[in-house]
Design a protein around this motif. Structure first.
Motif, PDB file in Angstrom:
ATOM      1  N   LEU A 217       0.846  -1.195   0.000  1.00  0.00           N
ATOM      2  CA  LEU A 217       0.000   0.000   0.000  1.00  0.00           C
ATOM      3  C   LEU A 217       0.882   1.245   0.000  1.00  0.00           C
ATOM      4  O   LEU A 217       0.646   2.191  -0.757  1.00  0.00           O
ATOM      5  N   GLY A 218       1.921   1.241   0.834  1.00  0.00           N
ATOM      6  CA  GLY A 218       2.854   2.361   0.864  1.00  0.00           C
ATOM      7  C   GLY A 218       3.542   2.549  -0.471  1.00  0.00           C
ATOM      8  O   GLY A 218       3.713   3.678  -0.947  1.00  0.00           O
ATOM      9  N   ILE A 219       3.946   1.437  -1.101  1.00  0.00           N
ATOM     10  CA  ILE A 219       4.597   1.494  -2.414  1.00  0.00           C
ATOM     11  C   ILE A 219       3.643   2.080  -3.450  1.00  0.00           C
ATOM     12  O   ILE A 219       4.023   2.932  -4.260  1.00  0.00           O
ATOM     13  N   TYR A 220       2.389   1.640  -3.423  1.00  0.00           N
ATOM     14  CA  TYR A 220       1.404   2.107  -4.397  1.00  0.00           C
ATOM     15  C   TYR A 220       1.162   3.618  -4.247  1.00  0.00           C
ATOM     16  O   TYR A 220       1.186   4.363  -5.230  1.00  0.00           O
ATOM     17  N   ILE A 221       0.961   4.059  -3.010  1.00  0.00           N
ATOM     18  CA  ILE A 221       0.687   5.478  -2.771  1.00  0.00           C
ATOM     19  C   ILE A 221       1.909   6.332  -3.096  1.00  0.00           C
ATOM     20  O   ILE A 221       1.792   7.407  -3.701  1.00  0.00           O
ATOM     21  N   ASP A 222       3.107   5.853  -2.719  1.00  0.00           N
ATOM     22  CA  ASP A 222       4.326   6.596  -3.058  1.00  0.00           C
ATOM     23  C   ASP A 222       4.475   6.738  -4.570  1.00  0.00           C
ATOM     24  O   ASP A 222       4.902   7.787  -5.067  1.00  0.00           O
ATOM     25  N   THR A 223       4.140   5.681  -5.307  1.00  0.00           N
ATOM     26  CA  THR A 223       4.236   5.720  -6.768  1.00  0.00           C
ATOM     27  C   THR A 223       3.287   6.757  -7.339  1.00  0.00           C
ATOM     28  O   THR A 223       3.654   7.558  -8.204  1.00  0.00           O
TER      29      THR A 223
END
Length: 231
Positions: free
Chosen positions: A56-62
């Motif tokens: 989720l963190g990776i997706y939002i950061d992207t």
């Protein structure tokens, strides 16, 4: 929306969906950082796995990096699976490092753009004066001078999910920080009112902040009223 819930149910259990929504609500600006299209994309690409990396963190950061670099979010939506999302994420991280100064300036500009419409709320309300926090530098100074964590909110300021104000009570010399959160439909909700080191505000300041909220169409929800009820 039942249609969205039914679509999400094709890819995840109710528990998995609740887990992600809860994390969005508590960690990422009250759940509105990902719209329904992105939520469906997140689950349909197999991004959810409670035991794996924080996808989720990776997706939002992207998503945030694409916006910061002025790139189309379609790049994220077009990824075929979670591995392609991670590859895109890592490429964007490298691009940010290569363009560090430019990215910092973009971030500052986006912060100022996100906050400028709130300057009209500046003014006196009863015994208090209210000033919008307009720059990242002002946000950092507010966190340092008031010894609390509002500076860590900088990204949701940029995402137009949050706004902060410096508050001065000229009667009792009290100094406070006011935080409100924002929705996609331009509705503003009271979130918190904190003194130095997160101390509670005086009754006089609380009453004046209620007047400020009413004057600026800021909704005070029952669930958020604690900071406006001094002991």
């Amino acid at each position: 929306d039942q249609t969205i819930i039914d679509e999400l149910a094709r890819y995840a259990t109710e528990e998995q969906i609740d887990n992600i929504i809860t994390r969005l609500n508590f960690n990422y600006g009250d759940g509105e950082i990902l719209n329904s299209e992105h939520l469906i994309n997140f689950f349909s690409k197999g991004m959810y796995d409670f035991l794996e990396t924080d996808r989720l963190g990776i997706y939002i950061d992207t998503k945030r990096m694409l916006n910061l670099l002025k790139r189309d979010e379609k790049e994220l939506l077009d990824c075929k699976n979670k591995y392609e999302v991670e590859i895109l994420h890592n490429k964007l991280v490298l691009e940010q490092k290569e363009n560090g100064r430019e990215i910092d300036q973009i971030r500052k500009d986006k912060f100022k753009e996100a906050t400028e419409s709130f300057i009209k709320m500046n003014g006196s309300y009863g015994n208090i004066r209210v000033e919008a926090i307009q720059t990242i530098e002002e946000l950092n100074e507010e966190g340092i001078s008031m010894n609390h964590c509002i500076a860590s909110y900088f990204q949701i300021f940029i995402d137009k999910r949050y706004m902060g104000f410096r508050v001065y009570n000229d009667k009792n010399k009290e100094r406070l920080t006011l935080g409100v959160y924002l929705t996609d439909t331009n509705i503003i909700y009271f979130n918190q009112l904190k003194g130095y080191d997160n101390c509670s505000a005086s009754k006089d300041s609380c009453l004046a902040i209620i007047d400020f909220c009413h004057a600026n169409n800021i909704i005070i929800s029952q669930s958020e009223i604690t900071d406006l009820m001094p002991i």
